[in-house]
Design an enzyme around this catalytic site. Structure first.
Site, PDB file in Angstrom:
ATOM      1  N   GLY A  12      43.673  73.028  42.485  1.00  0.00           N
ATOM      2  CA  GLY A  12      43.972  72.239  43.681  1.00  0.00           C
ATOM      3  C   GLY A  12      44.718  73.063  44.724  1.00  0.00           C
TER       4      GLY A  12
ATOM      5  CG  HIS B  84      43.725  78.689  49.568  1.00  0.00           C
ATOM      6  ND1 HIS B  84      42.730  79.621  49.401  1.00  0.00           N
ATOM      7  CD2 HIS B  84      44.484  78.750  48.443  1.00  0.00           C
ATOM      8  CE1 HIS B  84      42.897  80.239  48.256  1.00  0.00           C
ATOM      9  NE2 HIS B  84      43.949  79.721  47.638  1.00  0.00           N
TER      10      HIS B  84
ATOM     11  CG  HIS C  53      40.626  76.964  46.336  1.00  0.00           C
ATOM     12  ND1 HIS C  53      41.887  76.877  46.874  1.00  0.00           N
ATOM     13  CD2 HIS C  53      40.793  77.355  45.050  1.00  0.00           C
ATOM     14  CE1 HIS C  53      42.782  77.179  45.951  1.00  0.00           C
ATOM     15  NE2 HIS C  53      42.149  77.477  44.832  1.00  0.00           N
TER      16      HIS C  53
ATOM     17  CD  GLU D 208      34.948  90.062  44.142  1.00  0.00           C
ATOM     18  OE1 GLU D 208      35.426  90.645  45.132  1.00  0.00           O
ATOM     19  OE2 GLU D 208      33.757  90.174  43.778  1.00  0.00           O
ATOM     20  CE  LYS D 209      45.368  85.447  44.425  1.00  0.00           C
ATOM     21  NZ  LYS D 209      46.185  84.257  44.564  1.00  0.00           N
ATOM     22  CG  ASP D 210      43.775  84.721  40.809  1.00  0.00           C
ATOM     23  OD1 ASP D 210      44.960  85.063  40.746  1.00  0.00           O
ATOM     24  OD2 ASP D 210      43.372  83.803  41.554  1.00  0.00           O
TER      25      ASP D 210
ATOM     26  CB  SER E 182      47.718  77.370  45.892  1.00  0.00           C
ATOM     27  OG  SER E 182      46.321  77.163  45.805  1.00  0.00           O
ATOM     28  NE  ARG E 183      52.101  80.858  41.693  1.00  0.00           N
ATOM     29  CZ  ARG E 183      50.998  80.860  40.948  1.00  0.00           C
ATOM     30  NH1 ARG E 183      49.856  81.313  41.454  1.00  0.00           N
ATOM     31  NH2 ARG E 183      51.028  80.407  39.712  1.00  0.00           N
TER      32      ARG E 183
END
Lengths: 294, 294
Positions: free
Chosen positions: A34, A37, A40, A153-155, A191-192
């Site tokens: 959730g 942004h 997503h 790909e960020k994670d 999200s952070r």
């Protein structure tokens, strides 16, 4: 757009669409926690372009938070998420409760070997983090039975762990990695980021600056990690960010390398106040001299 | 009957039958380690009666043997297994190599909590045993995608672990337990029985004798474990069997009980020379007096 709170409801909603899902286009799943942004939304767009039905899951998975404080602080705004999902063309939002996913008596863990999950994010967030990721993704795949599932790909370590699990267990799904979506100043969407103060937000741009500095240096032929690392660390430090790791690793084995003499992931994690920022860049060594590039 | 050595071959063989498999009768999977005996054949018959297509997997799973000696000694006779499978009406035998199931780089483990896997067989065979079972069954289910999978109740802890994993991960398959098939003297059929000498084979009958003695005593109203256990241990000892455990546990939680005052599994493991014998019996407490049973 339908909203499913249970696996049974999801199956009910999907069964109406299932006649199409035997075809190649079938169902695309976008698993999220959730706080949607632009990152997503890019995953949803990729799924929307490829599938007859798009399922977005929203589940802040307690099993992948070793730190209860981070879990409690994780941003949640289901109403806005649902509006964004609807606008992006999602067919079904699957938003189960923790009790639906982990009922009393739940006892199963899917884990990937510590050589892939005990380093980088796994070293900082604890051994349980990627166990939680692998377990919940395995269960979401079993519930939604998608033809493909989409991850950012960020994670990149998460993507690698999921790919490994899916290949090892022969799960019948294609895993699609999508490029990191960035703000104008290069900061990876996360999200952070919503929890950053204006000053921290400005400082956070040092993370992509550090990575870009490394990529530029590699482009100039500087490939030794001992030369690449210090200026990047200085960039982070000048911005007031606390670097957790700045690692140069093999993209599949995560084994650290001494030089960028083959495809290499540079992965970074830094703290801006209370917020962990992570980012990464795939580096390729400069083309060898004298082979048409002199 | 077709024989598949790889997941791709299995899919090829099954796809010819798949039109029928969308129906309720679909595909039934009987996972085995080969060395087929009457117990396996009863599983095949149950699957044959219920499904359009029956897949029998034969894979001596190295991951579930903590003891390399037991793995090496495990009986193998593929030619006879294939003949038995054909006679029993199996459609496809899936007999992969260890490299097909666990290729280089394999890194994923499915595990069920030690409260279910660290006791009884897990305590004797080592923590890795049921991890190996859960991992290979999860992968076999993903490869064969059956509507139902069949397991013998002789390995009741294995059945419980598989059921737990399937429920926890929401795997889309029904797990069917089938009654233990026994020799004329009550000995549970097991591939390992082939390794018993004639004397050991005769002594092995003490295992079902001990269980039946317990069931008789419970039927007479003796429910305290401290009263039920000694005569059973004596039966095993007199036959020259070395008892590894004789446990009275809750059928789902495996928590030991002091008395048979609810459904209780009595599980036993004993050594006859080099061969481990296991067996179990579901005990129900005697009907309370005065409610029509006086």
């Amino acid at each position: 757009m339908r909203i499913a709170r249970t696996a049974a409801e999801l199956h009910e909603h999907l069964s109406a669409m299932r006649p199409r899902s035997g075809e190649a286009d079938g169902v695309g799943l976008v698993p999220t926690m959730g706080a949607l942004h632009e990152g997503h939304l890019s995953l949803i767009r990729a799924a929307r372009a490829a599938h007859a039905a798009v399922v977005l899951s929203i589940f802040v998975n307690p099993k992948q938070f070793d730190d209860g404080g981070d879990l409690a602080a994780y941003p949640r705004d289901e109403e806005q998420d649902i509006a964004l999902a609807r606008a992006a063309g999602v067919d079904v939002v699957f938003a189960p409760s923790a009790d639906e996913m982990y009922p009393s008596g739940f006892a199963t863990t899917v884990s990937v070997h510590p050589r892939l999950t005990g380093v980088l994010e796994g070293a900082v967030r604890g051994a349980g983090h990627f166990d939680g990721v692998a377990t919940v993704v395995c269960k979401l795949l079993a519930i939604a039975r998608p033809d493909a599932a989409y991850f950012g790909e960020k994670d990149f370590q998460q993507l690698l762990v999921v790919r490994r699990m899916v290949e090892d267990l022969a799960l019948p799904v294609r895993i699609v990695g999508c490029p990191t979506v960035r703000e104008a100043d290069g900061l990876a969407r996360s999200s952070r980021n919503a929890r950053l103060s204006p000053e921290q937000r400005a400082a956070a741009a040092a993370v992509p600056q550090a990575l870009n500095g490394i990529a530029d240096a590699v482009g100039r032929g500087v490939v030794g990690v001992s030369e690449l690392r210090p200026p990047a660390l200085e960039t982070l430090e000048r911005a007031g960010l606390a670097c957790e790791y700045l690692a140069f690793v093999h993209p599949e084995t995560l084994v650290p390398v001494d030089a960028v003499d083959g495809p290499t992931v540079c992965a970074v994690a830094a703290e801006a106040g209370p917020v962990r920022l992570i980012d990464n860049l795939l580096l390729n060594p400069p083309a060898p001299e004298g082979i048409g590039h002199a």
